[in-house]
Design an enzyme around this catalytic site. Structure first.
Site, PDB file in Angstrom:
ATOM      1  N   ARG A 123       0.544  -0.774   0.321  1.00 30.89           N
ATOM      2  CA  ARG A 123      -0.406  -0.046  -0.190  1.00 30.89           C
ATOM      3  C   ARG A 123       0.817   0.970  -0.220  1.00 30.89           C
ATOM      4  O   ARG A 123       0.541   2.269  -0.739  1.00 30.89           O
ATOM      5  CB  ARG A 123      -0.982  -0.034   1.511  1.00 30.89           C
ATOM      6  CG  ARG A 123      -2.550  -1.362   1.078  1.00 30.89           C
ATOM      7  CD  ARG A 123      -3.186  -1.168   2.434  1.00 30.89           C
ATOM      8  NE  ARG A 123      -2.284  -1.373   3.330  1.00 30.89           N
ATOM      9  CZ  ARG A 123      -1.700  -3.417   3.210  1.00 30.89           C
ATOM     10  NH1 ARG A 123      -2.823  -3.772   3.692  1.00 30.89           N
ATOM     11  NH2 ARG A 123      -1.254  -3.523   4.722  1.00 30.89           N
ATOM     12  N   ILE A 124       1.672   1.342   1.037  1.00 30.96           N
ATOM     13  CA  ILE A 124       2.690   2.381   1.081  1.00 30.96           C
ATOM     14  C   ILE A 124       3.680   3.186   0.078  1.00 30.96           C
ATOM     15  O   ILE A 124       3.521   3.135  -0.855  1.00 30.96           O
ATOM     16  CB  ILE A 124       3.552   2.440   2.399  1.00 30.96           C
ATOM     17  CG1 ILE A 124       2.317   2.905   3.761  1.00 30.96           C
ATOM     18  CG2 ILE A 124       3.997   3.836   2.551  1.00 30.96           C
ATOM     19  CD1 ILE A 124       2.915   2.333   5.008  1.00 30.96           C
ATOM     20  N   ALA A 164       9.349   2.588   6.828  1.00 32.10           N
ATOM     21  CA  ALA A 164       8.240   1.825   7.685  1.00 32.10           C
ATOM     22  C   ALA A 164       8.382   1.386   8.578  1.00 32.10           C
ATOM     23  O   ALA A 164       7.617   2.041   9.491  1.00 32.10           O
ATOM     24  CB  ALA A 164       9.374   0.657   6.503  1.00 32.10           C
ATOM     25  N   ARG A 165       9.476   0.434   8.731  1.00 31.57           N
ATOM     26  CA  ARG A 165      10.030  -0.095  10.366  1.00 31.57           C
ATOM     27  C   ARG A 165      11.298   0.274  10.912  1.00 31.57           C
ATOM     28  O   ARG A 165      12.196  -0.221  10.388  1.00 31.57           O
ATOM     29  CB  ARG A 165       9.491  -1.737  11.104  1.00 31.57           C
ATOM     30  CG  ARG A 165       7.721  -1.559  11.447  1.00 31.57           C
ATOM     31  CD  ARG A 165       7.848  -1.177  12.656  1.00 31.57           C
ATOM     32  NE  ARG A 165       6.432  -1.014  13.219  1.00 31.57           N
ATOM     33  CZ  ARG A 165       5.741  -0.493  12.601  1.00 31.57           C
ATOM     34  NH1 ARG A 165       5.593   0.585  12.562  1.00 31.57           N
ATOM     35  NH2 ARG A 165       4.373  -0.508  13.257  1.00 31.57           N
ATOM     36  N   ASP A 212      12.671   7.792   9.759  1.00 30.52           N
ATOM     37  CA  ASP A 212      11.767   7.903  10.094  1.00 30.52           C
ATOM     38  C   ASP A 212      10.729   7.269  11.116  1.00 30.52           C
ATOM     39  O   ASP A 212      10.078   7.842  12.688  1.00 30.52           O
ATOM     40  CB  ASP A 212      10.127   8.214   9.478  1.00 30.52           C
ATOM     41  CG  ASP A 212       8.646   8.808  10.465  1.00 30.52           C
ATOM     42  OD1 ASP A 212       8.758   9.741  11.692  1.00 30.52           O
ATOM     43  OD2 ASP A 212       7.669   8.363  10.628  1.00 30.52           O
ATOM     44  N   GLU A 215      13.075   2.912  19.558  1.00 31.93           N
ATOM     45  CA  GLU A 215      12.432   4.476  20.026  1.00 31.93           C
ATOM     46  C   GLU A 215      11.192   3.819  21.412  1.00 31.93           C
ATOM     47  O   GLU A 215      11.679   2.692  22.094  1.00 31.93           O
ATOM     48  CB  GLU A 215      10.630   3.926  18.976  1.00 31.93           C
ATOM     49  CG  GLU A 215      11.380   4.388  17.724  1.00 31.93           C
ATOM     50  CD  GLU A 215      10.683   4.830  16.450  1.00 31.93           C
ATOM     51  OE1 GLU A 215       9.205   5.006  16.803  1.00 31.93           O
ATOM     52  OE2 GLU A 215      10.649   4.298  15.131  1.00 31.93           O
ATOM     53  N   HIS A 217       8.981   9.160  13.947  1.00 33.84           N
ATOM     54  CA  HIS A 217       7.998   8.346  13.853  1.00 33.84           C
ATOM     55  C   HIS A 217       6.580   9.261  13.545  1.00 33.84           C
ATOM     56  O   HIS A 217       5.588   8.790  14.252  1.00 33.84           O
ATOM     57  CB  HIS A 217       7.175   7.297  15.179  1.00 33.84           C
ATOM     58  CG  HIS A 217       6.814   6.139  13.887  1.00 33.84           C
ATOM     59  ND1 HIS A 217       7.249   4.385  14.763  1.00 33.84           N
ATOM     60  CD2 HIS A 217       6.011   5.922  13.626  1.00 33.84           C
ATOM     61  CE1 HIS A 217       7.158   4.142  13.924  1.00 33.84           C
ATOM     62  NE2 HIS A 217       6.065   4.540  12.839  1.00 33.84           N
ATOM     63  N   GLY A 267       4.911   9.837  10.394  1.00 33.55           N
ATOM     64  CA  GLY A 267       4.795   9.165   8.476  1.00 33.55           C
ATOM     65  C   GLY A 267       3.363   9.621   8.991  1.00 33.55           C
ATOM     66  O   GLY A 267       2.674  10.127   7.996  1.00 33.55           O
ATOM     67  N   ALA A 268       2.531   8.900  10.071  1.00 33.59           N
ATOM     68  CA  ALA A 268       0.646   8.801   9.315  1.00 33.59           C
ATOM     69  C   ALA A 268      -0.031   9.856  10.119  1.00 33.59           C
ATOM     70  O   ALA A 268      -0.869  10.067  10.316  1.00 33.59           O
ATOM     71  CB  ALA A 268       0.290   7.435  10.396  1.00 33.59           C
TER      72      ALA A 268
HETATM   73  N1  LIG Z   1       5.897   5.889   9.479  1.00 31.73           N
HETATM   74  C1  LIG Z   1       5.087   6.123  10.056  1.00 31.73           C
HETATM   75  O1  LIG Z   1       4.310   6.615  10.730  1.00 31.73           O
HETATM   76  C2  LIG Z   1       4.023   4.593   9.232  1.00 31.73           C
HETATM   77  C3  LIG Z   1       2.725   4.414   9.114  1.00 31.73           C
HETATM   78  C4  LIG Z   1       2.286   3.320   9.024  1.00 31.73           C
HETATM   79  C5  LIG Z   1       2.772   1.925   8.296  1.00 31.73           C
HETATM   80  N2  LIG Z   1       3.863   2.315   8.487  1.00 31.73           N
HETATM   81  C6  LIG Z   1       4.976   1.041   8.224  1.00 31.73           C
HETATM   82  O2  LIG Z   1       4.851   0.591   6.216  1.00 31.73           O
HETATM   83  C7  LIG Z   1       5.144  -0.447   6.410  1.00 31.73           C
HETATM   84  C8  LIG Z   1       4.616  -0.914   5.508  1.00 31.73           C
HETATM   85  O3  LIG Z   1       3.328  -0.672   5.023  1.00 31.73           O
HETATM   86  P1  LIG Z   1       1.808  -1.005   3.913  1.00 31.73           P
HETATM   87  O4  LIG Z   1       0.500  -0.685   4.361  1.00 31.73           O
HETATM   88  O5  LIG Z   1       2.540  -0.238   2.725  1.00 31.73           O
HETATM   89  O6  LIG Z   1       2.043  -2.186   4.278  1.00 31.73           O
HETATM   90  P2  LIG Z   1       1.879  -3.796   2.659  1.00 31.73           P
HETATM   91  O7  LIG Z   1       2.121  -5.038   3.840  1.00 31.73           O
HETATM   92  O8  LIG Z   1       0.759  -3.170   2.128  1.00 31.73           O
HETATM   93  O9  LIG Z   1       2.828  -3.574   1.508  1.00 31.73           O
HETATM   94  C9  LIG Z   1       4.381  -4.547   2.266  1.00 31.73           C
HETATM   95  C10 LIG Z   1       5.020  -5.185   1.213  1.00 31.73           C
HETATM   96  O10 LIG Z   1       6.018  -5.242   1.485  1.00 31.73           O
HETATM   97  C11 LIG Z   1       6.694  -6.220   1.025  1.00 31.73           C
HETATM   98  N3  LIG Z   1       7.677  -7.132   1.290  1.00 31.73           N
HETATM   99  C12 LIG Z   1       8.047  -8.387   2.216  1.00 31.73           C
HETATM  100  N4  LIG Z   1       8.832  -8.262   3.283  1.00 31.73           N
HETATM  101  C13 LIG Z   1       9.887  -7.658   1.837  1.00 31.73           C
HETATM  102  C14 LIG Z   1      11.170  -8.153   1.721  1.00 31.73           C
HETATM  103  N5  LIG Z   1      12.058  -7.949   2.469  1.00 31.73           N
HETATM  104  N6  LIG Z   1      11.561  -6.532   0.457  1.00 31.73           N
HETATM  105  C15 LIG Z   1      10.623  -6.518   0.140  1.00 31.73           C
HETATM  106  N7  LIG Z   1       9.670  -5.417   0.302  1.00 31.73           N
HETATM  107  C16 LIG Z   1       8.910  -6.708   1.221  1.00 31.73           C
HETATM  108  C17 LIG Z   1       5.157  -7.273   1.652  1.00 31.73           C
HETATM  109  O11 LIG Z   1       5.115  -7.974   0.368  1.00 31.73           O
HETATM  110  C18 LIG Z   1       4.612  -6.480   0.635  1.00 31.73           C
HETATM  111  O12 LIG Z   1       3.383  -6.451  -0.650  1.00 31.73           O
HETATM  112  C19 LIG Z   1       4.821  -1.286   7.731  1.00 31.73           C
HETATM  113  O13 LIG Z   1       6.239  -1.133   7.935  1.00 31.73           O
HETATM  114  C20 LIG Z   1       4.609  -0.401   8.710  1.00 31.73           C
HETATM  115  O14 LIG Z   1       4.515  -0.720   9.569  1.00 31.73           O
HETATM  116  C21 LIG Z   1       5.116   3.064   8.964  1.00 31.73           C
END
Ligand SMILES: NC(=O)c1ccc[n+]([C@@H]2O[C@H](COP(=O)([O-])OP(=O)(O)OC[C@H]3O[C@@H](n4cnc5c(N)ncnc54)[C@H](O)[C@@H]3O)[C@@H](O)[C@H]2O)c1
Length: 316
Positions: A156-157, A243-244, A268, A273, A291, A293-294
């Site tokens: 998604r992101i 991401a994380r 971020d 943390e 942190h 992002g959202a």
């Molecule tokens: N910074 C923030 O405030 C914030 C806010 C929301 C989400 N996030 C983080 O963003 C990340 C992504 O969220 P999302 O909603 O897009 O999740 P999502 O599940 O829609 O997408 C994650 C994608 O990563 C892929 N993936 C898994 N392992 C991988 C690897 N080793 N290499 C490449 N691709 C890989 C998966 O197949 C999946 O398609 C999560 O870690 C989430 O916790 C951060």
């Protein structure tokens, strides 16, 4: 029926729930008092973000709790499988914040490309005494247009970020072990739409081609970017981790910055943390956010209304 939003909820979420006939309580109850509170007040729905934890003991002790909702993505603070085994609904709002995170990534990218992270630190200190010196120091900015954005994790992101990149005139290359092809629909202000098909390529090719690299993978056991991945990247590339904490090896990143392999980076999220390493906080090549992002009004509104819609459809 009563909803306890223990870590807060947007006004739009409260409005939607009240319209659906629910009473919404936004008091923050301390973790150790939560079980008593839920039982005494006869709470049907417990909504949390990341602060409140919902473990097996709470699920067992609160038989009338029907729904546990997480505003946001990660559900590490909830015993999801156990709750579902016990017949409770567990819901979250995975898509609500994608665009907000994508925009934060671009905030960092545009900033790093023009040294805003340094300029904002130095102008208050030297802007009047060394204006010309700072002007020279930040003269070699780059445009994002025409450059290649590498995206690791094309969910998604990752896809939301790719859309912003395409809008900014960038080339996008992506790697995701579970997604071969993605169709991105870009919506414009006047109702026009454009569709882009992006075929993912190997991780190595993304690392080799990216001028800018952004990670959007879930938390995992190993680093997704460590020393060996950094070595494959273009000299002087720029990296963003929103991401994380723990998907980028921070020690290897600092090392790659100090030997010039990576020119600048944005974080971020952090391995530690809420107390990131001082060598990150003090590193002038890093653009940093806590942190957030959202953390936009729009994402919080969407989280609130999406939770309300799901609750109403489950219970009504
Ligand atoms: N910074 C923030 O405030 C914030 C806010 C929301 C989400 N996030 C983080 O963003 C990340 C992504 O969220 P999302 O909603 O897009 O999740 P999502 O599940 O829609 O997408 C994650 C994608 O990563 C892929 N993936 C898994 N392992 C991988 C690897 N080793 N290499 C490449 N691709 C890989 C998966 O197949 C999946 O398609 C999560 O870690 C989430 O916790 C951060």
């Amino acid at each position: 029926m009563k909803v306890l939003a223990n870590d807060g909820i947007s006004q739009s979420g409260i409005d939607a729930l009240e319209k659906g006939g629910f009473e919404v309580i936004t008091t923050t109850v301390a973790q150790e008092q939560l079980i008593n509170y839920i039982n005494e007040k006869d709470i049907t729905v417990l909504l949390v973000r990341s602060a409140t934890t919902v473990r097996k003991d709470l699920i067992d002790a609160c038989p009338n709790l029907k729904i546990i909702g997480r505003g946001g993505v990660g559900m590490d603070n909830i015993d999801v499988a156990y709750a579902r085994e016990q017949g409770r609904s567990v819901i979250n709002t995975p898509a609500a914040s994608s665009h907000s995170v994508a925009e934060l990534v671009f905030g960092h990218l545009f900033g790093l490309a023009r040294f805003l992270h340094n300029s904002n630190r130095e102008m208050p200190l030297e802007g009047d005494s060394n204006f010309k010196g700072l002007k020279k120091a930040y003269a070699k900015g780059t445009e994002l247009k025409g450059k290649t954005l590498g995206v690791l994790g094309f969910g998604r992101i990752g896809q939301a970020t790719a859309k912003v990149a395409i809008g900014a005139g960038m080339k996008v290359v992506a790697f995701d072990p579970f997604i071969e092809n993605a169709n991105l629909e870009l919506d414009f202000f006047d109702g026009q739409k454009l569709n882009f098909d992006i075929k993912t390529i190997s991780k190595e090719d993304v690392l080799k081609q990216a001028d800018f690299l952004t990670l959007h993978v879930p938390a995992q056991d190993d680093y997704v970017i460590g020393k060996s991945e950094l070595e494959i990247m273009k000299d002087g590339a720029i990296l963003v981790n929103a991401a994380r904490g723990g998907v980028v090896d921070e020690v290897a990143l600092v090392e790659a910055i100090s030997n010039g392999k990576i020119s600048r980076a944005a974080l971020d999220v952090f391995e530690k943390e809420p107390k990131p390493e001082m060598q990150l906080l003090m590193n002038s090549a890093l653009s940093l956010t806590p942190h957030t992002g959202a953390a936009t009004n729009e994402a919080q509104d969407r989280i609130g209304t999406e939770l309300a819609e799901q609750i109403i459809s489950i219970l009504k």
